[in-house]
Design a protein around this motif. Structure first.
Motif, mmCIF file in Angstrom:
data_model
loop_
_atom_site.group_PDB
_atom_site.id
_atom_site.type_symbol
_atom_site.label_atom_id
_atom_site.label_comp_id
_atom_site.label_asym_id
_atom_site.label_seq_id
_atom_site.Cartn_x
_atom_site.Cartn_y
_atom_site.Cartn_z
ATOM 1 N N VAL A 86 0.491 -1.554 -0.098
ATOM 2 C CA VAL A 86 0.015 0.237 0.122
ATOM 3 C C VAL A 86 0.831 1.200 0.273
ATOM 4 O O VAL A 86 0.922 2.223 -0.815
ATOM 5 N N LEU A 87 2.216 1.121 1.147
ATOM 6 C CA LEU A 87 2.991 2.278 1.264
ATOM 7 C C LEU A 87 3.064 2.796 -0.500
ATOM 8 O O LEU A 87 2.600 3.299 -0.810
ATOM 9 N N LEU A 88 4.317 2.041 -0.799
ATOM 10 C CA LEU A 88 4.618 1.327 -2.481
ATOM 11 C C LEU A 88 2.842 2.354 -4.176
ATOM 12 O O LEU A 88 3.309 2.717 -4.431
ATOM 13 N N GLY A 89 2.081 1.749 -3.318
ATOM 14 C CA GLY A 89 1.186 2.542 -4.374
ATOM 15 C C GLY A 89 0.109 3.549 -4.214
ATOM 16 O O GLY A 89 0.248 4.486 -5.055
ATOM 17 N N VAL A 90 0.472 3.652 -2.984
ATOM 18 C CA VAL A 90 0.209 5.373 -2.552
ATOM 19 C C VAL A 90 1.714 6.691 -3.397
ATOM 20 O O VAL A 90 1.105 7.029 -3.746
ATOM 21 N N VAL A 91 2.806 6.185 -2.956
ATOM 22 C CA VAL A 91 3.891 6.849 -3.483
ATOM 23 C C VAL A 91 3.646 7.187 -4.802
ATOM 24 O O VAL A 91 3.731 8.141 -5.875
ATOM 25 N N SER A 92 3.407 5.859 -5.497
ATOM 26 C CA SER A 92 3.214 5.370 -7.145
ATOM 27 C C SER A 92 2.282 5.848 -7.595
ATOM 28 O O SER A 92 2.006 6.456 -9.030
ATOM 29 N N GLN A 93 0.897 5.803 -6.909
ATOM 30 C CA GLN A 93 0.016 6.657 -7.483
ATOM 31 C C GLN A 93 0.059 8.891 -7.233
ATOM 32 O O GLN A 93 0.135 8.945 -8.417
ATOM 33 N N ILE A 94 0.604 9.205 -6.984
ATOM 34 C CA ILE A 94 1.354 10.037 -6.193
ATOM 35 C C ILE A 94 2.412 10.774 -8.055
ATOM 36 O O ILE A 94 1.998 11.659 -9.006
ATOM 37 N N ASP A 95 3.424 9.859 -7.915
ATOM 38 C CA ASP A 95 4.131 9.697 -9.223
ATOM 39 C C ASP A 95 3.229 9.571 -10.291
ATOM 40 O O ASP A 95 3.825 10.502 -11.932
ATOM 41 N N ASP A 96 2.491 8.868 -10.423
ATOM 42 C CA ASP A 96 1.321 9.014 -11.290
ATOM 43 C C ASP A 96 0.306 9.744 -11.906
ATOM 44 O O ASP A 96 1.306 10.339 -13.306
ATOM 45 N N ARG A 97 0.539 10.747 -10.735
ATOM 46 C CA ARG A 97 -0.505 11.817 -10.854
ATOM 47 C C ARG A 97 -0.256 13.426 -11.545
ATOM 48 O O ARG A 97 0.709 14.129 -12.142
ATOM 49 N N LEU A 201 -1.357 0.232 -16.943
ATOM 50 C CA LEU A 201 -1.622 -0.573 -15.411
ATOM 51 C C LEU A 201 -1.010 0.602 -14.521
ATOM 52 O O LEU A 201 -1.186 1.260 -12.980
ATOM 53 N N GLY A 202 -0.201 1.186 -14.780
ATOM 54 C CA GLY A 202 0.740 2.837 -14.194
ATOM 55 C C GLY A 202 1.604 1.764 -13.193
ATOM 56 O O GLY A 202 1.474 1.332 -12.763
ATOM 57 N N ASP A 203 2.619 2.881 -12.948
ATOM 58 C CA ASP A 203 3.386 3.065 -11.620
ATOM 59 C C ASP A 203 2.900 2.113 -10.282
ATOM 60 O O ASP A 203 2.493 1.518 -9.290
ATOM 61 N N MET A 204 1.412 2.689 -9.527
ATOM 62 C CA MET A 204 0.248 2.188 -8.657
ATOM 63 C C MET A 204 0.355 0.900 -8.354
ATOM 64 O O MET A 204 0.291 -0.088 -7.778
ATOM 65 N N GLY A 205 1.104 -0.165 -10.211
ATOM 66 C CA GLY A 205 0.403 -1.183 -10.385
ATOM 67 C C GLY A 205 0.969 -1.891 -10.132
ATOM 68 O O GLY A 205 1.922 -3.226 -9.901
#
Length: 334
Positions: A86-97, A201-205
């Motif tokens: 989840v931590l990686l998902g949150v950080v990656s979603q911010i990066d995606d955004r 998929l995106g970085d969050m995936g």
């Protein structure tokens, strides 16, 4: 050596996979139908892209919750894996955004992997723990690097985690259930990512999936679900592609963290003009590796390592053939 699979074991894993596929696909369908997918993150094509139109990068919104829910339901003792994902998902979603500095992303990768190595350790020496940590950080990133063609990362997830599930089913039911759920989530994602792709998929995936491939692979080895060679063999086509490409870029003095189109799969897409053909080719390689891995567990230790090394030798020959075709194609196109 793994025991003989029971039909009830396989049936349960298939059921978990089907439910997970439905959950993942349902989330993605909702995001697309409501239009939220376009508000979350969108991949805008550039000169390095293999696609030609904007695509929502929301695949992780279906895959990650499905994987985390599976851990909570089937193996709450592994909640540290879920928390790190989840931590990686949150950080990656911010990066995606909006984008994040590479050092921030890398720090999150190192933190998650450090937690995985320490929490999953079972009598491992400190120096080998460092080696494992470096390998897991690389797996996290190579999963992201290999997420650049329709159906590719989703296919890797399906075959890789399905093999994990089969390998662990007779000895570690909780681990097998988690892996079956991730494989099922990959199916749900592929329904929207195979040609024509409606989501990426995106970085969050890709980042959390790379972490799960490494963390669950490591935990399974440390707790007797499979030998140490299993994860590198199962994910061999992607490890070989990304690692050879990285070494070549380093040798040329290039900035390896920058986007490019030099992976073997990217060259195949350019030469064939078909994402489907490339995805099926890598899927066939993944399937061969999966069958080889399950078969190897029923042989002697020496034979297991021989089969693993031989498979990487086969992939080296495949790579050399692609290199030769690429040189010929480049000359003809140029």
């Amino acid at each position: 050596m793994l025991g003989r699979l029971q039909l009830s074991d396989v049936g349960l894993l298939v059921t978990i996979g089907i439910v997970s596929a439905a959950l993942c696909s349902g989330i993605l369908a909702l995001l697309l139908r409501t239009g939220w997918a376009w508000d979350i993150a969108v991949d805008i094509p550039n000169h390095r892209s293999l696609h030609e139109r904007p695509i929502p990068r929301v695949g992780g919104w279906g895959v990650l919750p499905t994987a985390v829910l599976a851990i909570v339901l089937f193996a709450p003792s592994l909640r540290w894996i879920a928390a790190s994902a989840v931590l990686l998902g949150v950080v990656s979603q911010i990066d995606d955004r909006q984008g994040l500095p590479a050092r921030v992303r890398f720090a999150a990768h190192v933190l998650a992997v450090a937690v995985a190595v320490v929490a999953g350790a079972n009598g491992i020496s400190w120096w080998f723990a460092i080696v494992v940590g470096v390998a897991l950080v690389w797996l996290v990133n190579l999963y992201n690097f290999m997420d650049g063609s329709n159906g590719l990362a989703g296919g890797m997830t399906l075959f890789g985690f399905a093999t994990y599930a089969l390998a662990a089913s007779s000895t570690h039911g909780e681990l097998a259930s988690i892996c079956a759920a991730v494989a099922g989530a990959a199916v749900g994602f592929l329904l929207f990512n195979f040609q024509p792709a409606r989501v990426f998929l995106g970085d969050m995936g890709s980042i959390p999936l790379g972490f799960l491939a490494g963390a669950l692979g490591y935990w399974g080895w440390q707790h007797g679900a499979w030998p140490v060679w299993m994860p590198p063999l199962v994910f061999a086509p992607f490890i070989a592609d990304a690692t050879v490409t990285l070494l070549r870029r380093l040798a040329r003095g290039e900035r390896f963290w920058e986007a490019h189109r030099q992976h073997y799969y990217q060259r195949l897409v350019q030469m064939t003009g078909s994402h489907v053909r490339v995805a099926l080719t890598y899927g066939a390689l993944m399937l061969c590796g999966s069958v080889l891995a399950i078969t190897a567990t029923r042989t002697t230790t020496a034979m297991q390592w021989t089969m693993c090394i031989a498979w990487y030798g086969v992939l080296a020959v495949v790579g050399l053939c692609i290199d030769a075709k690429w040189r010929h194609w480049s000359r003809a196109a140029g």
